[in-house]
Design a protein around this motif. Structure first.
Motif, PDB file in Angstrom:
ATOM      1  N   PHE A   1     -49.331 -12.292  46.996  1.00  0.00           N
ATOM      2  CA  PHE A   1     -48.549 -11.934  48.061  1.00  0.00           C
ATOM      3  C   PHE A   1     -49.171 -11.347  49.614  1.00  0.00           C
ATOM      4  O   PHE A   1     -49.456 -11.650  50.826  1.00  0.00           O
TER       5      PHE A   1
ATOM      6  N   TYR B   1     -43.448  -8.130  40.575  1.00  0.00           N
ATOM      7  CA  TYR B   1     -43.430 -10.198  40.837  1.00  0.00           C
ATOM      8  C   TYR B   1     -44.731 -10.363  40.929  1.00  0.00           C
ATOM      9  O   TYR B   1     -45.514  -8.809  41.208  1.00  0.00           O
ATOM     10  N   GLU B   2     -45.436 -11.019  40.149  1.00  0.00           N
ATOM     11  CA  GLU B   2     -46.896 -11.372  40.243  1.00  0.00           C
ATOM     12  C   GLU B   2     -47.148 -12.478  40.955  1.00  0.00           C
ATOM     13  O   GLU B   2     -48.604 -12.574  41.143  1.00  0.00           O
ATOM     14  N   GLU B   3     -46.283 -12.914  41.266  1.00  0.00           N
ATOM     15  CA  GLU B   3     -47.281 -13.923  42.473  1.00  0.00           C
ATOM     16  C   GLU B   3     -45.992 -15.077  42.733  1.00  0.00           C
ATOM     17  O   GLU B   3     -45.203 -14.861  43.058  1.00  0.00           O
TER      18      GLU B   3
ATOM     19  N   THR C   1     -43.218 -17.184  44.666  1.00  0.00           N
ATOM     20  CA  THR C   1     -42.827 -18.526  44.165  1.00  0.00           C
ATOM     21  C   THR C   1     -42.901 -19.789  45.182  1.00  0.00           C
ATOM     22  O   THR C   1     -43.609 -19.279  46.785  1.00  0.00           O
TER      23      THR C   1
ATOM     24  N   GLN D   1     -41.680 -19.003  48.691  1.00  0.00           N
ATOM     25  CA  GLN D   1     -41.843 -17.831  48.915  1.00  0.00           C
ATOM     26  C   GLN D   1     -42.960 -18.541  49.857  1.00  0.00           C
ATOM     27  O   GLN D   1     -43.930 -18.569  50.651  1.00  0.00           O
TER      28      GLN D   1
ATOM     29  N   THR E   1     -30.881 -21.137  44.234  1.00  0.00           N
ATOM     30  CA  THR E   1     -30.596 -19.866  43.332  1.00  0.00           C
ATOM     31  C   THR E   1     -31.796 -20.590  43.005  1.00  0.00           C
ATOM     32  O   THR E   1     -31.526 -20.733  41.823  1.00  0.00           O
ATOM     33  N   GLY E   2     -32.376 -19.065  42.567  1.00  0.00           N
ATOM     34  CA  GLY E   2     -33.467 -19.337  41.284  1.00  0.00           C
ATOM     35  C   GLY E   2     -34.657 -20.079  41.448  1.00  0.00           C
ATOM     36  O   GLY E   2     -35.368 -19.589  40.910  1.00  0.00           O
ATOM     37  N   THR E   3     -34.612 -20.287  42.990  1.00  0.00           N
ATOM     38  CA  THR E   3     -36.193 -19.829  43.392  1.00  0.00           C
ATOM     39  C   THR E   3     -36.725 -19.149  44.132  1.00  0.00           C
ATOM     40  O   THR E   3     -37.937 -19.045  44.378  1.00  0.00           O
TER      41      THR E   3
ATOM     42  N   LYS F   1     -35.570 -17.346  46.704  1.00  0.00           N
ATOM     43  CA  LYS F   1     -35.371 -17.483  48.434  1.00  0.00           C
ATOM     44  C   LYS F   1     -34.649 -16.808  49.109  1.00  0.00           C
ATOM     45  O   LYS F   1     -34.853 -16.547  50.377  1.00  0.00           O
ATOM     46  N   THR F   2     -34.468 -15.924  48.318  1.00  0.00           N
ATOM     47  CA  THR F   2     -33.999 -14.360  48.905  1.00  0.00           C
ATOM     48  C   THR F   2     -34.825 -14.020  49.406  1.00  0.00           C
ATOM     49  O   THR F   2     -35.317 -13.437  50.783  1.00  0.00           O
ATOM     50  N   ALA F   3     -36.328 -13.658  48.947  1.00  0.00           N
ATOM     51  CA  ALA F   3     -37.316 -12.945  48.840  1.00  0.00           C
ATOM     52  C   ALA F   3     -38.240 -13.832  50.509  1.00  0.00           C
ATOM     53  O   ALA F   3     -39.237 -13.272  50.797  1.00  0.00           O
TER      54      ALA F   3
ATOM     55  N   TYR G   1     -36.985  -4.559  48.540  1.00  0.00           N
ATOM     56  CA  TYR G   1     -38.604  -4.829  48.965  1.00  0.00           C
ATOM     57  C   TYR G   1     -38.629  -4.023  50.622  1.00  0.00           C
ATOM     58  O   TYR G   1     -39.570  -3.616  50.220  1.00  0.00           O
TER      59      TYR G   1
ATOM     60  N   ARG H   1     -25.704 -12.669  32.480  1.00  0.00           N
ATOM     61  CA  ARG H   1     -26.725 -12.027  32.186  1.00  0.00           C
ATOM     62  C   ARG H   1     -27.155 -10.736  31.554  1.00  0.00           C
ATOM     63  O   ARG H   1     -28.049 -10.993  30.492  1.00  0.00           O
TER      64      ARG H   1
ATOM     65  N   THR I   1     -40.638 -11.133  35.607  1.00  0.00           N
ATOM     66  CA  THR I   1     -41.229 -10.567  36.011  1.00  0.00           C
ATOM     67  C   THR I   1     -41.731  -9.238  35.321  1.00  0.00           C
ATOM     68  O   THR I   1     -41.026  -9.967  33.851  1.00  0.00           O
TER      69      THR I   1
HETATM   70  P1  AMP Z   1     -32.931 -15.901  44.495  1.00  0.00           P
HETATM   71  O1  AMP Z   1     -33.658 -17.388  44.594  1.00  0.00           O
HETATM   72  O2  AMP Z   1     -33.261 -15.455  45.567  1.00  0.00           O
HETATM   73  O3  AMP Z   1     -31.495 -15.596  43.913  1.00  0.00           O
HETATM   74  O4  AMP Z   1     -34.097 -15.100  43.066  1.00  0.00           O
HETATM   75  C1  AMP Z   1     -33.950 -15.452  41.743  1.00  0.00           C
HETATM   76  C2  AMP Z   1     -34.616 -14.142  41.058  1.00  0.00           C
HETATM   77  O5  AMP Z   1     -35.921 -14.446  40.741  1.00  0.00           O
HETATM   78  C3  AMP Z   1     -34.065 -12.385  41.521  1.00  0.00           C
HETATM   79  O6  AMP Z   1     -33.853 -12.016  40.227  1.00  0.00           O
HETATM   80  C4  AMP Z   1     -35.565 -12.806  41.761  1.00  0.00           C
HETATM   81  O7  AMP Z   1     -35.086 -11.215  41.411  1.00  0.00           O
HETATM   82  C5  AMP Z   1     -36.447 -12.850  41.486  1.00  0.00           C
HETATM   83  N1  AMP Z   1     -37.467 -13.353  42.112  1.00  0.00           N
HETATM   84  C6  AMP Z   1     -37.888 -13.803  42.805  1.00  0.00           C
HETATM   85  N2  AMP Z   1     -39.528 -13.504  43.891  1.00  0.00           N
HETATM   86  C7  AMP Z   1     -39.782 -13.428  42.802  1.00  0.00           C
HETATM   87  C8  AMP Z   1     -41.193 -13.443  42.172  1.00  0.00           C
HETATM   88  N3  AMP Z   1     -42.521 -13.937  43.339  1.00  0.00           N
HETATM   89  N4  AMP Z   1     -42.179 -13.191  40.465  1.00  0.00           N
HETATM   90  C9  AMP Z   1     -40.854 -12.914  39.764  1.00  0.00           C
HETATM   91  N5  AMP Z   1     -39.367 -12.922  40.296  1.00  0.00           N
HETATM   92  C10 AMP Z   1     -39.173 -13.434  41.402  1.00  0.00           C
END
Ligand code: AMP
Length: 567
Positions: free
Chosen positions: A16, A34-36, A38, A41, A60-62, A64-66, A107, A241, A266
């Motif tokens: 990051f 979060y260690e690195e 995705t 990102q 979802t799950g990739t 993408k939000t961050a 964040y 979940r 995480t």
């Molecule tokens: P999303 O695809 O945005 O719905 O994110 C999926 C999940 O991954 C969410 O629970 C985030 O908190 C988690 N997440 C997003 N980025 C990372 C990252 N770099 N490392 C670990 N977890 C992450």
């Protein structure tokens, strides 16, 4: 002792910090474990920081939000911020509005960012007041956003960036006109970002009209590395979940792996899951990038020596690990990219040995699972989570096998007197039954009685059906299972409390059996424990009179669970 981490922990991958994010954001990310970044990102953050428009195909799950939240937060002015929002995110559902705003909030904590979700169903007066007090980021469903725009309570003239999240779903839900109307109310020089799981022509139309020379990112198009497909049985289980720990426990009981690695996203998740599993009687070890080399070596030693059977790890920490005898790879979440999936399961099924890959997927991650299947050109069978009855059957089989072995060994002469004396009073068959029951009761690592609701996923039906997809309605917050109630204990991790301490105290003081106790969550300063409703009052009375790990603690029914969750 100079070396803190193994060299392979950071191994050339972009961090990051490499992406050029400010320290407040880096602190927040490391606080979240979060260690690195995705893959999405890594790809999306640099152009977004350069204020480019962007179209991202990602489910979802990739992460993408961050991927969009971090670069937009990076640009938040430090000093005086006006009352009007500078970032607007449009999302299809209220669940997503809440989730995305929680993400922005966590964040952006160090930046003091004011985030507000606005969606239908929540009192509009409250939202109006919040908007009036001033916000930086608004996350809204299109209908409610227009409502506020019409009332003059949502003013968009200072907006610098608009995100259309899950754009295909918004169109499917009939929000096309609303979205266009909202976009027209924002300054034309804004940055526009569109994320969508699919890119049908209608999305391309929207892109052509409202995005300028966008960067395009597609996730999941890459195919797995060439070479022989590993001999791995691949299955997935759809589970909400809240039920994941129990589902994992059942799968572990049924699969009985020799050695398994469970991948989490995480550090936090690694620590929590390790604690939960140990509390349920498994021998799990945590491995993440926050551990020193010495700690890592100790963990690996315990795994190799057989004192631990489960390794709970993040991708970063597990990189470069080669564990012989690994029979199972378990994805506690759907991995963030197909490559990561392939990499993880590449650890098993080597040298002609068979392996099992298991993925737990939340309903909304269904699409990501499909993407992985397409990219790897391998099928992932969606299977049913073993039921309590399945588990019993399996344990009965195991008990039978154990007794059979014991009979073959024929080494029980000194128990004869016990059976003979009991046989004077009881039928020998009954004596045998009682003995079998004892053997059975001591055989299971964790007997759980939690009902896991079955989730059947409907086939995709994009373009035709405009209603909300079924998976969306699934609530993320947890509610206790039927017949169970959740108790609050005013003592938690900071007092060294572990699940087994709570189980021990409750079972010891109230007479409930360990297996009657349901899910346990341990936070820093408190813990939540599910117990049968019928026994709740007894447990409270008994525990108020005694101590947990030598300490007095508040014990009561959990209050305002709903508020805390949605807050
Ligand atoms: P999303 O695809 O945005 O719905 O994110 C999926 C999940 O991954 C969410 O629970 C985030 O908190 C988690 N997440 C997003 N980025 C990372 C990252 N770099 N490392 C670990 N977890 C992450």
């Amino acid at each position: 002792m100079s070396q803190q981490m193994t060299p392979n922990v950071t191994d050339g991958a972009t961090s990051f910090a490499d992406l050029g994010l400010r320290s407040e954001l880096l602190d927040a990310l490391s606080g979240l474990g979060y260690e690195e970044p995705t893959p999405i990102q890594r790809e999306a953050i640099p152009p977004l920081l350069q204020r480019r428009d962007l179209v991202g195909q990602a489910a979802t799950g990739t992460g993408k939000t961050a991927a969009f939240a971090l670069p937009l937060l990076e640009r938040m002015p430090d000093g005086d911020r006006g009352a009007r929002p500078t970032v607007l995110v449009l999302v299809p559902t209220r669940e997503l509005a809440v989730q995305v705003s929680q993400a922005f909030h966590s964040y952006g904590r160090g930046l003091g960012v004011r985030v507000l979700p606005i969606y239908g169903g929540q009192p509009i007066g409250w939202q109006m007041k919040a908007l009036d007090r001033g916000v930086d980021v608004v996350i809204a469903t299109p209908g409610r956003a227009l409502d506020h725009i019409g009332r003059g309570t949502l003013r968009l003239h200072e907006v610098k960036a608009v995100v259309l999240d899950e754009a295909d779903e918004m169109l499917d839900m009939g929000f096309a006109e609303d979205i266009e109307e909202i976009l027209q109310k924002t300054p034309p020089e804004r940055q526009t970002v569109l994320f969508s799981a699919t890119l049908p022509p209608r999305i391309e139309g929207l892109t052509g009209r409202y995005l300028q020379d966008p960067v395009r990112i597609q996730m999941g198009r890459e195919s797995g590395p060439p070479g022989e497909a590993p001999r791995v049985r691949q299955s997935a289980y759809m589970v909400g979940r809240a039920h994941k720990p129990t589902a994992l426990g059942r799968l572990l009981d049924v699969e009985a792996p020799n050695a398994a690695i469970v991948f989490c996203r995480t550090r936090e998740e690694v620590d929590q899951l390790t604690e939960t599993l140990n509390g349920r009687g498994y021998r799990a070890e945590a491995l993440h990038g926050g551990l020193s080399q010495e700690q890592r070596d100790r963990v690996m030693g315990r795994l190799r020596g057989g004192t631990a059977e489960l390794l709970i790890a993040t991708d970063v920490a597990a990189r470069g690990l080669d564990i012989e005898h690994l029979t199972h790879v378990i994805n506690y979440n759907v991995p963030s990219a197909p490559d990561s999936y392939v990499h993880r399961i590449g650890r098993i099924g080597r040298a002609g040995r068979e392996g099992v890959a298991i993925t737990l997927a939340e309903p909304r991650e269904h699409r990501m699972l499909k993407t992985i299947e397409r990219a790897t050109k391998q099928r992932i069978e969606v299977e049913k989570i073993p039921t309590i009855a399945d588990l019993r059957t399996r344990r009965l089989e195991l008990t039978r096998a154990t007794l059979n072995e014991s009979l073959l060994e024929d080494d029980f002469e000194h128990f004869r007197a016990v059976v003979e004396s009991l046989a004077e009073e009881y039928d020998v068959m009954e004596v045998a039954l009682a003995a079998v029951k004892l053997a059975y009761d001591s055989s299971g690592a964790a007997s759980d009685e939690e009902e896991i609701p079955e989730i059947t996923h409907k086939p995709e039906r994009y373009g035709k059906d405009r209603r909300e997809p079924a998976g969306r309605r699934e609530r993320r917050g947890r509610t206790p299972d039927r017949g169970m109630t959740r108790l609050f204990f005013g003592i938690g991790r900071s007092a060294g409390i572990r699940p087994q301490d709570l189980v021990g105290a409750i079972a010891g003081e109230s007479g409930l059996a360990g297996r009657d106790i349901g899910a346990i969550e341990i936070a820093d300063r408190f813990s939540l424990v599910e117990v049968p409703e019928a026994a709740a009052d007894d447990v409270i009375t008994a525990l108020r009179r005694s101590t947990i790990k030598g300490r007095k603690a508040t014990v009561r029914r959990e209050r305002d669970a709903a508020n805390r969750r949605s807050g």
